[in-house]
Design a protein around this motif. Structure first.
Motif, PDB file in Angstrom:
ATOM      1  N   GLY A  80     -55.320  35.410 -42.712  1.00 46.85           N
ATOM      2  CA  GLY A  80     -53.434  35.000 -43.116  1.00 46.85           C
ATOM      3  C   GLY A  80     -53.146  35.994 -44.248  1.00 46.85           C
ATOM      4  N   PHE A  81     -51.782  36.205 -43.899  1.00 47.87           N
ATOM      5  CA  PHE A  81     -50.516  37.360 -44.768  1.00 47.87           C
ATOM      6  C   PHE A  81     -49.422  36.234 -45.295  1.00 47.87           C
ATOM      7  N   CYS A  82     -48.695  36.613 -46.461  1.00 39.76           N
ATOM      8  CA  CYS A  82     -47.026  36.014 -46.566  1.00 39.76           C
ATOM      9  C   CYS A  82     -46.382  37.113 -46.697  1.00 39.76           C
ATOM     10  N   ILE A  83     -45.081  36.811 -45.676  1.00 39.25           N
ATOM     11  CA  ILE A  83     -44.827  37.935 -45.675  1.00 39.25           C
ATOM     12  C   ILE A  83     -43.020  37.978 -47.129  1.00 39.25           C
ATOM     13  N   SER A  84     -42.834  36.897 -47.954  1.00 37.54           N
ATOM     14  CA  SER A  84     -42.538  37.060 -48.622  1.00 37.54           C
ATOM     15  C   SER A  84     -42.421  36.120 -48.908  1.00 37.54           C
ATOM     16  N   GLY A  85     -41.449  35.713 -50.208  1.00 44.11           N
ATOM     17  CA  GLY A  85     -41.829  34.127 -50.950  1.00 44.11           C
ATOM     18  C   GLY A  85     -43.252  34.415 -51.742  1.00 44.11           C
ATOM     19  N   CYS A  86     -43.753  35.312 -52.142  1.00 45.66           N
ATOM     20  CA  CYS A  86     -45.298  34.856 -52.853  1.00 45.66           C
ATOM     21  C   CYS A  86     -45.123  36.317 -54.296  1.00 45.66           C
ATOM     22  N   ALA A  87     -43.613  36.405 -54.043  1.00 46.19           N
ATOM     23  CA  ALA A  87     -44.180  37.433 -55.108  1.00 46.19           C
ATOM     24  C   ALA A  87     -44.230  36.575 -56.279  1.00 46.19           C
ATOM     25  N   GLU A  88     -43.821  36.000 -56.628  1.00 50.53           N
ATOM     26  CA  GLU A  88     -44.450  35.401 -58.123  1.00 50.53           C
ATOM     27  C   GLU A  88     -46.472  35.336 -58.670  1.00 50.53           C
ATOM     28  N   THR A  89     -46.750  35.539 -57.452  1.00 47.97           N
ATOM     29  CA  THR A  89     -48.168  36.090 -57.330  1.00 47.97           C
ATOM     30  C   THR A  89     -48.609  36.776 -57.042  1.00 47.97           C
ATOM     31  N   SER A  90     -47.985  37.860 -56.361  1.00 50.56           N
ATOM     32  CA  SER A  90     -47.951  39.250 -56.450  1.00 50.56           C
ATOM     33  C   SER A  90     -48.878  39.555 -55.079  1.00 50.56           C
ATOM     34  N   ASN A  92     -47.125  39.220 -51.277  1.00 46.71           N
ATOM     35  CA  ASN A  92     -46.535  39.574 -50.604  1.00 46.71           C
ATOM     36  C   ASN A  92     -46.764  40.637 -49.700  1.00 46.71           C
ATOM     37  N   SER A  93     -46.790  40.826 -48.475  1.00 48.92           N
ATOM     38  CA  SER A  93     -47.337  41.485 -47.528  1.00 48.92           C
ATOM     39  C   SER A  93     -45.914  41.888 -46.639  1.00 48.92           C
ATOM     40  N   ASN A  94     -45.406  43.914 -46.426  1.00 49.37           N
ATOM     41  CA  ASN A  94     -44.265  43.759 -45.613  1.00 49.37           C
ATOM     42  C   ASN A  94     -45.746  44.510 -44.627  1.00 49.37           C
ATOM     43  N   GLY A  95     -45.323  44.917 -43.779  1.00 45.64           N
ATOM     44  CA  GLY A  95     -45.413  45.039 -41.811  1.00 45.64           C
ATOM     45  C   GLY A  95     -46.561  46.219 -42.430  1.00 45.64           C
ATOM     46  N   GLN A  96     -46.134  46.834 -43.342  1.00 40.20           N
ATOM     47  CA  GLN A  96     -47.501  48.581 -43.206  1.00 40.20           C
ATOM     48  C   GLN A  96     -48.479  47.604 -44.026  1.00 40.20           C
ATOM     49  N   GLN A  97     -48.148  46.923 -45.311  1.00 39.74           N
ATOM     50  CA  GLN A  97     -49.525  46.805 -46.094  1.00 39.74           C
ATOM     51  C   GLN A  97     -50.387  46.258 -45.271  1.00 39.74           C
ATOM     52  N   ALA A  98     -50.083  44.941 -44.933  1.00 46.04           N
ATOM     53  CA  ALA A  98     -49.849  44.263 -43.518  1.00 46.04           C
ATOM     54  C   ALA A  98     -51.042  45.024 -42.992  1.00 46.04           C
ATOM     55  N   ARG A 130     -44.377  42.801 -34.820  1.00 48.00           N
ATOM     56  CA  ARG A 130     -44.609  44.527 -34.848  1.00 48.00           C
ATOM     57  C   ARG A 130     -45.351  45.042 -34.892  1.00 48.00           C
ATOM     58  N   VAL A 131     -45.272  45.689 -36.340  1.00 45.57           N
ATOM     59  CA  VAL A 131     -46.204  46.287 -36.681  1.00 45.57           C
ATOM     60  C   VAL A 131     -47.417  46.150 -36.859  1.00 45.57           C
ATOM     61  N   VAL A 132     -48.059  44.941 -37.446  1.00 46.00           N
ATOM     62  CA  VAL A 132     -49.338  44.682 -37.563  1.00 46.00           C
ATOM     63  C   VAL A 132     -49.883  43.983 -35.861  1.00 46.00           C
ATOM     64  N   SER A 133     -49.140  43.820 -35.254  1.00 49.01           N
ATOM     65  CA  SER A 133     -49.457  43.702 -33.577  1.00 49.01           C
ATOM     66  C   SER A 133     -49.924  44.982 -33.114  1.00 49.01           C
ATOM     67  N   SER A 134     -49.285  46.284 -33.812  1.00 49.93           N
ATOM     68  CA  SER A 134     -49.820  47.332 -33.193  1.00 49.93           C
ATOM     69  C   SER A 134     -51.205  47.878 -33.568  1.00 49.93           C
ATOM     70  N   ALA A 135     -51.361  47.496 -34.944  1.00 48.72           N
ATOM     71  CA  ALA A 135     -52.874  47.449 -35.413  1.00 48.72           C
ATOM     72  C   ALA A 135     -53.725  46.751 -34.917  1.00 48.72           C
ATOM     73  N   LEU A 136     -53.209  45.155 -34.571  1.00 45.34           N
ATOM     74  CA  LEU A 136     -54.361  44.335 -34.021  1.00 45.34           C
ATOM     75  C   LEU A 136     -54.463  44.715 -32.536  1.00 45.34           C
ATOM     76  N   SER A 137     -53.947  45.616 -32.003  1.00 47.47           N
ATOM     77  CA  SER A 137     -53.939  45.799 -30.019  1.00 47.47           C
ATOM     78  C   SER A 137     -55.007  46.650 -29.626  1.00 47.47           C
ATOM     79  N   SER A 138     -55.320  47.039 -30.162  1.00 47.15           N
ATOM     80  CA  SER A 138     -56.734  48.576 -29.655  1.00 47.15           C
ATOM     81  C   SER A 138     -58.059  47.278 -30.211  1.00 47.15           C
ATOM     82  N   PRO A 139     -58.308  47.025 -28.278  1.00 45.79           N
ATOM     83  CA  PRO A 139     -59.423  45.249 -28.104  1.00 45.79           C
ATOM     84  C   PRO A 139     -60.928  46.605 -28.524  1.00 45.79           C
ATOM     85  N   ALA A 140     -61.639  46.086 -29.568  1.00 46.10           N
ATOM     86  CA  ALA A 140     -62.549  46.732 -29.928  1.00 46.10           C
ATOM     87  C   ALA A 140     -63.579  46.141 -28.511  1.00 46.10           C
TER      88      ALA A 140
END
Length: 143
Positions: A80-90, A92-98, A130-140
Motif C-alpha cells: 500500500g501507498f499514500c498518494i497525498s495527505g500523508c506529508a506529515e509522516t513523509s 506521500n508517494s508520487n507515481g514515479q516513486q511508487a 497509469r504510472v504504477v500500473s505500467s510497473a505492475l503490468s509485466s507478469p512474471a
C-alpha cells in the motif's frame, strides 16, 4: 454459498511480528485471501528511503509477512501507498516513486499481490495509477 472478500487495510506497525494483529493474521492465514499492508504513516518509508532502506525496511517487513504468515505466497500481500495527505509522516508517494518501489518489490517477489493506494480521489485523471500500473503490468513467469 456466495463468495465474498472483505478488504481491510492494515498499518505496517500492526503487522510487525509479535503484535496482536500479526498473531491473528498468522493464525487465520489459511482463510485470508489477501492482506493490504499500508507502507505509509507507520514504520516504513519506501518511497523516500527505498524499499530496503530507512529505519525499518519495507522489503524485510513484506518478506516476513510472506514467509511467516503465508508460507511463501507473496500473492497474499498487497503493498500500500499514500498518494497525498500523508506529508506529515513523509509518506506521500508520487507515481514515479511508487513505480520504482513496485519494480524493486517485483525483483524480490515476482508474484506479489500487487499495489493499492489510499484515497482514490487524489489520483487525478488516473495519472498515478497509469504510472504504477505500467510497473505492475509485466507478469512474471509462474505466477
Amino acid at each position: 454459498t456466495a463468495l465474498a472478500a472483505m478488504p481491510h487495510s492494515v498499518m505496517d506497525t500492526d503487522l510487525v511480528q509479535g503484535t496482536g494483529y500479526y498473531n491473528v493474521i498468522k493464525e487465520v492465514a489459511g482463510s485470508v485471501d489477501f492482506v493490504m499492508s499500508q507502507y505509509y504513516n507507520g514504520v516504513t518509508r519506501p518511497s523516500t528511503d527505498g524499499i530496503n532502506g530507512g529505519v525499518s525496511s519495507a522489503l524485510s517487513h513484506f518478506a516476513n509477512l510472506v514467509a511467516d504468515c503465508f508460507g511463501g505466497n507473496a500473492a497474499k500481500v498487497v503493498f500500500g501507498f499514500c498518494i497525498s495527505g500523508c506529508a506529515e509522516t513523509s509518506s506521500n508517494s508520487n507515481g514515479q516513486q511508487a513505480a520504482r518501489v513496485v519494480r524493486e518489490l517485483k525483483d524480490a517477489f515476482p508474484c506479489s499481490g500487487g499495489a493499492f493506494f489510499w484515497n482514490a480521489q487524489h489520483d487525478m485523471m488516473g495519472k498515478w495509477s497509469r504510472v504504477v500500473s505500467s510497473a505492475l503490468s509485466s507478469p512474471a513467469k509462474g505466477c
